[in-house]
Design a protein around this motif. Structure first.
Motif, mmCIF file in Angstrom:
data_model
loop_
_atom_site.group_PDB
_atom_site.id
_atom_site.type_symbol
_atom_site.label_atom_id
_atom_site.label_comp_id
_atom_site.label_asym_id
_atom_site.label_seq_id
_atom_site.Cartn_x
_atom_site.Cartn_y
_atom_site.Cartn_z
ATOM 1 N N ARG A 25 0.820 -1.216 0.000
ATOM 2 C CA ARG A 25 0.000 0.000 0.000
ATOM 3 C C ARG A 25 0.857 1.271 0.000
ATOM 4 N N ASN A 26 2.134 1.113 -0.346
ATOM 5 C CA ASN A 26 3.042 2.267 -0.468
ATOM 6 C C ASN A 26 3.218 3.035 0.836
ATOM 7 N N MET A 27 3.202 2.327 1.939
ATOM 8 C CA MET A 27 3.390 2.958 3.238
ATOM 9 C C MET A 27 4.833 2.749 3.711
ATOM 10 N N LEU A 266 -9.089 -4.550 22.830
ATOM 11 C CA LEU A 266 -10.425 -4.694 22.259
ATOM 12 C C LEU A 266 -10.519 -3.831 21.012
ATOM 13 N N VAL A 267 -10.797 -4.452 19.870
ATOM 14 C CA VAL A 267 -10.857 -3.712 18.615
ATOM 15 C C VAL A 267 -12.230 -3.872 17.980
ATOM 16 N N SER A 268 -12.532 -2.969 17.051
ATOM 17 C CA SER A 268 -13.799 -3.036 16.339
ATOM 18 C C SER A 268 -13.723 -4.144 15.295
ATOM 19 N N GLN A 269 -14.696 -5.008 15.318
ATOM 20 C CA GLN A 269 -14.702 -6.146 14.393
ATOM 21 C C GLN A 269 -14.775 -5.658 12.944
ATOM 22 N N GLY A 270 -13.961 -6.240 12.098
ATOM 23 C CA GLY A 270 -13.965 -5.876 10.687
ATOM 24 C C GLY A 270 -13.092 -4.672 10.356
ATOM 25 N N GLN A 271 -12.486 -4.062 11.367
ATOM 26 C CA GLN A 271 -11.641 -2.892 11.117
ATOM 27 C C GLN A 271 -10.317 -2.942 11.873
ATOM 28 N N CYS A 272 -10.275 -3.717 12.967
ATOM 29 C CA CYS A 272 -9.079 -3.822 13.814
ATOM 30 C C CYS A 272 -8.637 -2.471 14.355
ATOM 31 N N ASP A 301 -6.513 -10.140 10.050
ATOM 32 C CA ASP A 301 -6.328 -9.015 10.975
ATOM 33 C C ASP A 301 -5.324 -8.015 10.406
ATOM 34 N N ALA A 302 -4.212 -8.538 9.888
ATOM 35 C CA ALA A 302 -3.150 -7.678 9.364
ATOM 36 C C ALA A 302 -3.657 -6.817 8.214
ATOM 37 N N VAL A 303 -4.390 -7.431 7.291
ATOM 38 C CA VAL A 303 -4.920 -6.697 6.138
ATOM 39 C C VAL A 303 -5.884 -5.601 6.601
ATOM 40 N N LEU A 304 -6.776 -5.944 7.525
ATOM 41 C CA LEU A 304 -7.739 -4.964 8.018
ATOM 42 C C LEU A 304 -7.037 -3.813 8.744
ATOM 43 N N ALA A 305 -6.041 -4.149 9.560
ATOM 44 C CA ALA A 305 -5.323 -3.114 10.298
ATOM 45 C C ALA A 305 -4.596 -2.170 9.349
ATOM 46 N N VAL A 306 -3.912 -2.730 8.356
ATOM 47 C CA VAL A 306 -3.167 -1.897 7.405
ATOM 48 C C VAL A 306 -4.112 -1.029 6.581
ATOM 49 N N ASP A 318 -7.777 4.337 -1.582
ATOM 50 C CA ASP A 318 -8.604 3.166 -1.841
ATOM 51 C C ASP A 318 -8.801 2.387 -0.547
ATOM 52 N N GLN A 319 -9.937 1.737 -0.460
ATOM 53 C CA GLN A 319 -10.260 1.031 0.783
ATOM 54 C C GLN A 319 -9.327 -0.156 1.005
ATOM 55 N N TYR A 320 -8.843 -0.747 -0.069
ATOM 56 C CA TYR A 320 -7.915 -1.870 0.055
ATOM 57 C C TYR A 320 -6.971 -1.869 -1.142
ATOM 58 N N ALA A 321 -5.876 -2.622 -1.030
ATOM 59 C CA ALA A 321 -4.890 -2.656 -2.110
ATOM 60 C C ALA A 321 -5.417 -3.440 -3.298
ATOM 61 N N MET A 322 -4.948 -3.097 -4.491
ATOM 62 C CA MET A 322 -5.282 -3.882 -5.667
ATOM 63 C C MET A 322 -4.729 -5.293 -5.490
ATOM 64 N N VAL A 323 -5.481 -6.304 -5.925
ATOM 65 C CA VAL A 323 -5.042 -7.685 -5.748
ATOM 66 C C VAL A 323 -3.691 -7.890 -6.432
#
Length: 345
Positions: A25-27, A266-272, A301-306, A318-323
């Motif tokens: 994700r270019n971070m 404790l994290v929000s489900q689906g967003q971490c 978890d890692a994908v959602l957190a990033v 973008d909400q998520y990285a291109m596949v």
């Protein structure tokens, strides 16, 4: 000030995959880990065979860890080992991370991926035990071969102890299991393997004393008490698997303390997302409804957190990285891999 987009605290599977995905994700990414090597808790069972990671053939944990490390290094994150995070503060929009070395790190976001925390094995509480740690008293196994044709006593009845006992069947001449409770608590299938191989299992039993060999350098016999009776067992090696003392040990400034639930974030489900904007979590250290306590769950978890760290920095991203199959970051790497496959064929 060297400012990073994301700093990942922890270098186990959750942290390593977070580093790969944040690079995708270019971070600008940094990993900080207290251990001298990457891999986290998986390093405590290097020869254990993993079967339940999607798309991978069964492989030993040490190879799996190396694969994760190679993948994490794809986008060249900065890696700081032997470094313990001691304090996290926030100055304006920047997190300030202080460490035991005196170095200070700066980051726009943080992903906490410390797994079970810093794990120290629970030691055998017998005065003479420590001196045998250099010879034949063990708290983990770094290689099975040293136990070939040996008689090994395993003390413990949980998954860790019984998994090791099963692995030792491959090389040891004899395995004996003792456990202080009246029933083993490990997975039933693993217990059945021990029974099928005729392993001696002593319940309601504990180590009372260790008797050394003639030159006082190694354990020769173990004194075991069981239901009021005492037995002396001749052994070549002793493996203690009584669990770990867990130290999460991250201290936050009073104004940015994330919510904890039974020592897990404790994290929000689906967003971490934690309760602190800009701090996210991944892997065993976090808690949410229906969490999957497996390595495969760690990757999600890692994908959602990033992804949510990326959106925190840039809400227009973008909400998520291109596949990966379409991602231009892999174009050159794909050509190199295909060329290698072509030449091998």
């Amino acid at each position: 000030m060297d400012l990073f987009d994301v700093t990942i605290i922890g270098g186990g599977p959750a942290g390593l995959y977070s580093a790969f995905y944040s690079g995708l994700r270019n971070m600008k990414t940094k990993i900080i880990d207290v251990q001298p090597i990457l891999g986290g808790k998986v390093n405590t069972y290097p020869e254990k065979v993993l079967w339940d990671v999607g798309g991978l053939p069964p492989m030993q944990a040490q190879q799996f860890v190396q694969n994760l490390i190679n993948q994490a290094n794809t986008f060249l994150p900065t890696i700081c080992l032997n470094t313990k995070v001691e304090q996290i503060e926030k100055h304006g929009d920047i997190f300030v991370i202080s460490t035991n070395s005196g170095e200070v790190h700066y980051s726009k976001t943080i992903i906490v991926a410390v797994g079970g925390g810093i794990l120290n094995p629970i030691k055998l509480e017998i005065d003479c035990a420590k001196k045998y740690e250099k010879t034949n008293l063990h708290y983990t196994i770094s290689g099975l071969e040293r136990f070939r044709n040996k008689k090994v006593l395993v003390s413990g009845g949980g998954n860790g102890a019984i998994d090791w006992a099963v692995e030792l069947l491959l090389v040891a001449n004899e395995v004996v299991v003792i456990y202080r409770k009246d029933q083993l608590t490990a997975h039933e299938s693993q217990v059945e393997k021990l029974k099928e191989h005729g392993v001696q299992i002593m319940l309601n039993a504990e180590i009372q004393d260790l008797i050394s060999n003639e030159d006082k350098t190694a354990i020769e016999e173990v004194v075991v008490s069981q239901n009021g009776d005492t037995y002396q067992l001749q052994v070549d090696d002793v493996l203690i698997s009584h669990g770990y003392n867990r130290e999460v040990s991250l201290t936050f400034a009073d104004d940015i303390k994330p919510l904890l639930k039974n020592d897990y974030y404790l994290v929000s489900q689906g967003q971490c997302k934690t309760s602190v904007p800009g701090i996210f979590g991944a892997g065993d250290i976090i808690s949410y409804d229906d969490k999957v306590g497996l390595i495969v769950g760690t990757f999600q978890d890692a994908v959602l957190a990033v992804n949510n760290a990326k959106l925190y920095i840039d809400p227009q991203a973008d909400q998520y990285a291109m596949v990966s199959s379409h991602n231009e970051k892999f174009n050159e790497k794909n050509r190199e891999l295909l060329k290698e496959i072509f030449y091998k064929a």
